[in-house]
Design a protein around this motif. Structure first.
Motif, PDB file in Angstrom:
ATOM      1  N   LYS A   1       1.018   9.276  -6.185  1.00 32.54           N
ATOM      2  CA  LYS A   1       1.586  10.633  -6.176  1.00 32.54           C
ATOM      3  C   LYS A   1       2.307  10.929  -7.484  1.00 32.54           C
ATOM      4  CE  LYS A   1       2.032  11.073  -1.205  1.00 32.54           C
ATOM      5  NZ  LYS A   1       2.917  11.035  -0.050  1.00 32.54           N
ATOM      6  N   GLN A   2       3.038   9.947  -7.997  1.00 30.68           N
ATOM      7  CA  GLN A   2       3.752  10.144  -9.256  1.00 30.68           C
ATOM      8  C   GLN A   2       2.788  10.345 -10.414  1.00 30.68           C
ATOM      9  OE1 GLN A   2       5.920   6.830 -10.847  1.00 30.68           O
ATOM     10  NE2 GLN A   2       6.720   8.035 -12.535  1.00 30.68           N
ATOM     11  N   LEU A   3       1.750   9.521 -10.473  1.00 34.70           N
ATOM     12  CA  LEU A   3       0.790   9.579 -11.576  1.00 34.70           C
ATOM     13  C   LEU A   3      -0.262  10.663 -11.385  1.00 34.70           C
ATOM     14  CD1 LEU A   3       0.207   5.759 -12.045  1.00 34.70           C
ATOM     15  CD2 LEU A   3       1.588   7.263 -13.497  1.00 34.70           C
ATOM     16  N   ASN A   4      -0.436  11.089 -10.140  1.00 31.76           N
ATOM     17  CA  ASN A   4      -1.443  12.084  -9.785  1.00 31.76           C
ATOM     18  C   ASN A   4      -2.860  11.600 -10.102  1.00 31.76           C
ATOM     19  OD1 ASN A   4      -2.155  14.514  -8.586  1.00 31.76           O
ATOM     20  ND2 ASN A   4      -2.217  15.591 -10.548  1.00 31.76           N
ATOM     21  N   VAL A   5      -3.074  10.302  -9.887  1.00 32.25           N
ATOM     22  CA  VAL A   5      -4.403   9.696 -10.030  1.00 32.25           C
ATOM     23  C   VAL A   5      -4.567   8.637  -8.947  1.00 32.25           C
ATOM     24  CG1 VAL A   5      -4.573  10.064 -12.537  1.00 32.25           C
ATOM     25  CG2 VAL A   5      -3.638   7.917 -11.669  1.00 32.25           C
ATOM     26  N   PRO A   6      -5.817   8.360  -8.546  1.00 35.06           N
ATOM     27  CA  PRO A   6      -6.027   7.290  -7.557  1.00 35.06           C
ATOM     28  C   PRO A   6      -5.838   5.917  -8.203  1.00 35.06           C
ATOM     29  CG  PRO A   6      -8.122   8.211  -8.252  1.00 35.06           C
ATOM     30  CD  PRO A   6      -7.048   9.043  -8.907  1.00 35.06           C
ATOM     31  N   LEU A   7      -5.309   4.992  -7.428  1.00 37.13           N
ATOM     32  CA  LEU A   7      -5.125   3.616  -7.887  1.00 37.13           C
ATOM     33  C   LEU A   7      -5.906   2.671  -6.971  1.00 37.13           C
ATOM     34  CD1 LEU A   7      -1.297   3.764  -8.687  1.00 37.13           C
ATOM     35  CD2 LEU A   7      -3.196   3.859 -10.312  1.00 37.13           C
ATOM     36  N   ASP A   8      -7.198   2.978  -6.798  1.00 34.55           N
ATOM     37  CA  ASP A   8      -8.052   2.193  -5.910  1.00 34.55           C
ATOM     38  C   ASP A   8      -8.049   0.708  -6.274  1.00 34.55           C
ATOM     39  OD1 ASP A   8      -8.640   4.610  -4.766  1.00 34.55           O
ATOM     40  OD2 ASP A   8     -10.635   4.768  -5.648  1.00 34.55           O
ATOM     41  N   TYR A   9      -8.095   0.418  -7.560  1.00 30.75           N
ATOM     42  CA  TYR A   9      -8.136  -0.971  -7.995  1.00 30.75           C
ATOM     43  C   TYR A   9      -6.853  -1.706  -7.615  1.00 30.75           C
ATOM     44  CZ  TYR A   9      -5.101   0.087 -11.977  1.00 30.75           C
ATOM     45  OH  TYR A   9      -4.046   0.446 -12.763  1.00 30.75           O
ATOM     46  N   THR A  10      -5.717  -1.011  -7.623  1.00 35.93           N
ATOM     47  CA  THR A  10      -4.454  -1.641  -7.240  1.00 35.93           C
ATOM     48  C   THR A  10      -4.439  -1.926  -5.741  1.00 35.93           C
ATOM     49  OG1 THR A  10      -3.435  -0.337  -9.004  1.00 35.93           O
ATOM     50  CG2 THR A  10      -1.959  -1.512  -7.539  1.00 35.93           C
ATOM     51  N   HIS A  11      -4.993  -1.004  -4.960  1.00 37.46           N
ATOM     52  CA  HIS A  11      -5.138  -1.264  -3.524  1.00 37.46           C
ATOM     53  C   HIS A  11      -6.030  -2.495  -3.303  1.00 37.46           C
ATOM     54  CE1 HIS A  11      -3.093   2.222  -1.798  1.00 37.46           C
ATOM     55  NE2 HIS A  11      -3.677   2.989  -2.715  1.00 37.46           N
ATOM     56  N   ALA A  12      -7.095  -2.623  -4.105  1.00 41.68           N
ATOM     57  CA  ALA A  12      -7.996  -3.773  -3.975  1.00 41.68           C
ATOM     58  C   ALA A  12      -7.269  -5.077  -4.305  1.00 41.68           C
ATOM     59  CB  ALA A  12      -9.221  -3.594  -4.874  1.00 41.68           C
ATOM     60  N   ILE A  13      -6.418  -5.048  -5.315  1.00 36.93           N
ATOM     61  CA  ILE A  13      -5.642  -6.242  -5.659  1.00 36.93           C
ATOM     62  C   ILE A  13      -4.715  -6.603  -4.497  1.00 36.93           C
ATOM     63  CG2 ILE A  13      -3.874  -7.208  -7.204  1.00 36.93           C
ATOM     64  CD1 ILE A  13      -5.073  -5.395  -9.434  1.00 36.93           C
ATOM     65  N   ALA A  14      -4.060  -5.591  -3.927  1.00 39.92           N
ATOM     66  CA  ALA A  14      -3.152  -5.830  -2.795  1.00 39.92           C
ATOM     67  C   ALA A  14      -3.891  -6.425  -1.611  1.00 39.92           C
ATOM     68  CB  ALA A  14      -2.456  -4.529  -2.393  1.00 39.92           C
ATOM     69  N   GLU A  15      -5.112  -5.972  -1.365  1.00 35.29           N
ATOM     70  CA  GLU A  15      -5.904  -6.506  -0.253  1.00 35.29           C
ATOM     71  C   GLU A  15      -6.333  -7.950  -0.511  1.00 35.29           C
ATOM     72  OE1 GLU A  15      -6.869  -5.507   2.900  1.00 35.29           O
ATOM     73  OE2 GLU A  15      -5.272  -4.051   2.493  1.00 35.29           O
ATOM     74  N   ALA A  16      -6.624  -8.250  -1.759  1.00 36.66           N
ATOM     75  CA  ALA A  16      -7.126  -9.584  -2.091  1.00 36.66           C
ATOM     76  C   ALA A  16      -6.034 -10.646  -2.006  1.00 36.66           C
ATOM     77  CB  ALA A  16      -7.756  -9.586  -3.471  1.00 36.66           C
ATOM     78  N   ASP A  17      -4.861 -10.349  -2.611  1.00 33.66           N
ATOM     79  CA  ASP A  17      -3.825 -11.377  -2.661  1.00 33.66           C
ATOM     80  C   ASP A  17      -2.509 -10.763  -3.128  1.00 33.66           C
ATOM     81  OD1 ASP A  17      -3.327 -14.471  -2.712  1.00 33.66           O
ATOM     82  OD2 ASP A  17      -2.455 -13.695  -4.572  1.00 33.66           O
TER      83      ASP A  17
ATOM     84  N   HIS B   1       0.832  -1.209   0.000  1.00 33.91           N
ATOM     85  CA  HIS B   1       0.000   0.000   0.000  1.00 33.91           C
ATOM     86  C   HIS B   1       0.869   1.263   0.000  1.00 33.91           C
ATOM     87  CE1 HIS B   1      -3.907  -1.841   0.130  1.00 33.91           C
ATOM     88  NE2 HIS B   1      -3.516  -2.640   1.120  1.00 33.91           N
ATOM     89  N   PHE B   2       1.987   1.224   0.695  1.00 32.36           N
ATOM     90  CA  PHE B   2       2.922   2.357   0.681  1.00 32.36           C
ATOM     91  C   PHE B   2       3.423   2.599  -0.743  1.00 32.36           C
ATOM     92  CE2 PHE B   2       7.341   3.771   0.645  1.00 32.36           C
ATOM     93  CZ  PHE B   2       7.216   5.013   1.259  1.00 32.36           C
ATOM     94  N   MET B   3       3.826   1.536  -1.416  1.00 34.99           N
ATOM     95  CA  MET B   3       4.337   1.662  -2.793  1.00 34.99           C
ATOM     96  C   MET B   3       3.233   2.146  -3.742  1.00 34.99           C
ATOM     97  SD  MET B   3       7.499   0.893  -2.476  1.00 34.99           S
ATOM     98  CE  MET B   3       8.103   0.585  -4.100  1.00 34.99           C
ATOM     99  N   ILE B   4       2.018   1.673  -3.538  1.00 34.31           N
ATOM    100  CA  ILE B   4       0.896   2.105  -4.380  1.00 34.31           C
ATOM    101  C   ILE B   4       0.630   3.594  -4.160  1.00 34.31           C
ATOM    102  CG2 ILE B   4      -1.578   1.833  -4.837  1.00 34.31           C
ATOM    103  CD1 ILE B   4      -1.143  -1.187  -3.983  1.00 34.31           C
ATOM    104  N   ARG B   5       0.660   4.040  -2.906  1.00 40.47           N
ATOM    105  CA  ARG B   5       0.457   5.473  -2.636  1.00 40.47           C
ATOM    106  C   ARG B   5       1.551   6.311  -3.287  1.00 40.47           C
ATOM    107  NH1 ARG B   5      -1.180   3.270   2.210  1.00 40.47           N
ATOM    108  NH2 ARG B   5       0.834   3.643   3.221  1.00 40.47           N
ATOM    109  N   ARG B   6       2.760   5.796  -3.299  1.00 43.19           N
ATOM    110  CA  ARG B   6       3.863   6.495  -3.968  1.00 43.19           C
ATOM    111  C   ARG B   6       3.597   6.603  -5.471  1.00 43.19           C
ATOM    112  NH1 ARG B   6       9.829   4.456  -2.802  1.00 43.19           N
ATOM    113  NH2 ARG B   6       9.721   3.666  -4.911  1.00 43.19           N
ATOM    114  N   ALA B   7       3.112   5.538  -6.061  1.00 38.33           N
ATOM    115  CA  ALA B   7       2.763   5.563  -7.483  1.00 38.33           C
ATOM    116  C   ALA B   7       1.612   6.531  -7.746  1.00 38.33           C
ATOM    117  CB  ALA B   7       2.403   4.161  -7.964  1.00 38.33           C
TER     118      ALA B   7
END
Length: 171
Positions: free
Chosen positions: A15-31, A7-13
């Motif tokens: 910030k770089q992209l300046n868009v939310p990556l909610d789906y990536t957080h969901a993938i991280a939570e799932a597996d 989740h830390f790495m996703i939040r960093r991404a």
């Protein structure tokens, strides 16, 4: 612990992209294994070693636009800006405006492949002449990779509509 790091790495991404990556957080939570597989896609899509930034980002922008996910297009615009492309060039790529013959060929082939599921032999020949076979292969990765990510988001229910205001900001 791995989940927190992810989740830390996703939040960093984000910030770089300046868009939310909610789906990536969901993938991280799932597996975590599924997140690892997803991250390998970026290793396939991201490296640009054989093309000028303008050609590489023209393919990515066109691929993302063809897949019709607003956040993905926004992320690609932000990446193109970070690579130094002028706003006027990004807008011309997205609207099929005035481009060099080489960039027109990149946009034409990217559009044919990702949006129309067709071929454009003339554009491909022009690309090979301008950038070589390595450039053509890298463009094929860029355009199709940028079109793949919105499909993953859409399947998971995270795709968004394009932000017209963002396009106006490119003026």
């Amino acid at each position: 612990m791995l989940r927190r790091i992810a989740h830390f790495m996703i939040r960093r991404a984000e910030k770089q992209l300046n868009v939310p990556l909610d789906y990536t957080h969901a993938i991280a939570e799932a597996d975590f294994g599924l997140l690892s597989r997803y991250n390998r896609i970026f290793g396939f899509v991201n490296p640009n070693r054989h093309l000028p930034p303008e050609a590489y980002h023209a393919a990515r922008l066109t691929g993302a636009l063809a897949a019709d996910c607003g956040t993905c297009v926004e992320a690609e615009i932000n990446l193109a800006l970070q690579a130094g492309l002028p706003k006027t060039l990004i807008k011309a790529i997205l609207t099929k405006g005035e481009l060099t013959p080489e960039l027109s060929a990149v946009v034409a082939l990217s559009q044919a492949v990702t949006a129309e599921r067709a071929d454009d032999t003339e554009a491909r020949a022009q690309i090979v002449k301008a950038y070589g076979e390595k450039g053509l292969i890298e463009l094929s990765y860029a355009m199709n990779g940028a079109a793949l990510l919105p499909g993953i988001k859409r399947a998971m229910g995270y795709a968004t509509a394009c932000n017209i205001g963002l396009m106006r900001n490119l003026d």
